[in-house]
Design a protein around this motif. Structure first.
Motif, short mmCIF file in Angstrom:
data_model
loop_
_atom_site.label_atom_id
_atom_site.label_comp_id
_atom_site.label_asym_id
_atom_site.label_seq_id
_atom_site.Cartn_x
_atom_site.Cartn_y
_atom_site.Cartn_z
N ILE A 104 14.23 20.77 17.94
CA ILE A 104 13.21 20.85 18.98
C ILE A 104 13.80 20.25 20.25
N SER A 105 13.87 21.06 21.31
CA SER A 105 14.56 20.60 22.52
C SER A 105 13.71 19.60 23.33
N ASP A 106 12.39 19.70 23.22
CA ASP A 106 11.51 18.84 24.01
C ASP A 106 11.43 17.44 23.39
N SER A 107 12.13 16.46 24.01
CA SER A 107 12.18 15.12 23.41
C SER A 107 10.85 14.37 23.51
N SER A 108 9.89 14.94 24.24
CA SER A 108 8.59 14.25 24.32
C SER A 108 7.87 14.29 22.96
N PHE A 109 8.35 15.15 22.05
CA PHE A 109 7.74 15.19 20.71
C PHE A 109 8.35 14.17 19.75
N ASP A 110 9.41 13.48 20.19
CA ASP A 110 10.15 12.61 19.26
C ASP A 110 9.27 11.57 18.57
N GLU A 111 8.37 10.97 19.34
CA GLU A 111 7.55 9.89 18.74
C GLU A 111 6.54 10.45 17.72
N ILE A 112 6.17 11.70 17.90
CA ILE A 112 5.28 12.35 16.93
C ILE A 112 6.09 12.70 15.68
N LEU A 113 7.29 13.27 15.90
CA LEU A 113 8.15 13.66 14.77
C LEU A 113 8.59 12.44 13.95
N GLU A 114 8.73 11.31 14.64
CA GLU A 114 9.14 10.07 13.96
C GLU A 114 8.14 9.71 12.85
N ALA A 115 6.87 9.98 13.09
CA ALA A 115 5.85 9.69 12.06
C ALA A 115 6.10 10.54 10.81
N ALA A 116 6.48 11.80 11.00
CA ALA A 116 6.77 12.67 9.85
C ALA A 116 8.08 12.27 9.19
N ARG A 117 9.05 11.86 9.99
CA ARG A 117 10.36 11.45 9.45
C ARG A 117 10.20 10.31 8.44
N LEU A 118 9.25 9.40 8.69
CA LEU A 118 9.09 8.22 7.84
C LEU A 118 8.19 8.46 6.63
#
Ligand SMILES: Cc1cc2nc3c(=O)[nH]c(=O)nc-3n(C[C@H](O)[C@H](O)[C@H](O)COP(=O)(O)O)c2cc1C
Length: 261
Positions: free
Chosen positions: A159-173
């Protein structure tokens, strides 16, 4: 007992495997029952049932016991994917895992132990999985994100849009069976407010062990993703997108998409 924003809990929760075997008091168990009745389904048209059972109702063989378990049952129903009913159970019961962690109790998904026959016969629906819970006899929370053994973000998304990183971090954990982390997230070329969710297709050897649990893991990660998006003020809709299905990366199966406004 509170059911607030679970986003901060995601950054410290862990599976608890050592319990004080003293049963919880009746008020606490009533509170838990009430909370179970308020859980949100991913698919409202799939019938589910959750029963609180005790350690004596479970065949745990080598596994350490817990004072209580939630036994999850479901109607077997294909929903978008063949095992959508399991994804629904993952999505629903992860709300309890985070609720326990937020309220000072330990919990752990239990794929291996099974309830006794009488419990299995007590529901018209199919038994899917157990979740152990009770007072922890080990530290309840992680103190540092480095204590999570997880793949880095760049290995689980494109996903190129890094503004989603903090949302994706929740799924990563998110927790997963044997910590396999079978998820992969992509962007949607037509709508940049959408995250597509895919699950990996294990090879024959790994499939023997994992196949059963991957759809549950995907429901868990999807719930974490939703918590992340809502924490950042998004209004979330979970949608099935035929176009995303046709654009799934090699080696993955499309599961569902998260639309955020
Ligand atoms: C569907 C599922 C089944 C699991 N089954 C077991 C199990 O049978 N026994 C166990 O000790 N842990 C089980 N776990 C817990 C995972 O091993 C654990 O979530 C993973 O290693 C990540 O660790 P964490 O939850 O502490 O972050 C299961 C987790 C999931 C999601």
């Amino acid at each position: 007992m509170k059911d607030a924003d679970f986003y901060p809990i995601i950054f410290k929760r862990k599976s608890i495997r050592k319990y004080d075997l003293t049963p919880l008091d009746d008020d606490t168990l009533e509170n838990i029952k009430d909370h179970i009745a308020s859980l949100k389904s991913l698919y409202n048209d799939i019938e589910v049932d959750f029963k609180i059972i005790s350690q004596n109702d479970v065949n745990s063989r080598m596994m350490k016991k817990a004072p209580h378990y939630i036994a999850a049952f479901s109607e077997i129903k294909e929903k978008y994917t063949k095992e959508g009913y399991k994804t629904n159970i993952g999505f629903i019961l992860q709300q309890m895992d985070l609720f326990f962690s937020a309220n000072g109790l330990g919990s752990c998904w239990q794929g291996i132990p099974k309830p006794h026959k009488e419990v299995l016969k007590s529901s018209d629906l199919e038994f899917i999985i157990l979740m152990a819970f009770g007072n922890p006899k080990e530290t309840l929370h992680r103190n540092n994100i480095l204590e999570f053994k997880r793949k880095p973000l760049h290995k689980i998304c494109k996903i190129s849009d890094s503004s989603f990183d903090e949302i994706l971090e929740a799924a990563r954990l998110a927790p997963s069976a044997t910590n396999s982390q079978p998820w992969f997230f992509t962007e949607n070329t037509e709508n940049n407010n959408v995250i597509n969710v895919h699950s990996f297709r294990p090879n024959i050897m790994r499939a023997i062990m994992l196949k059963k649990y991957i759809p549950i893991d995907m429901g868990i990660a999807l719930y974490h993703l939703k918590v992340g998006a809502e924490h950042f003020g998004k209004v979330v809709e979970i949608v099935f997108d035929e176009n995303a299905k046709d654009n799934t990366p090699n080696g993955y199966n499309y599961v569902i998409s998260l639309k955020m406004d």
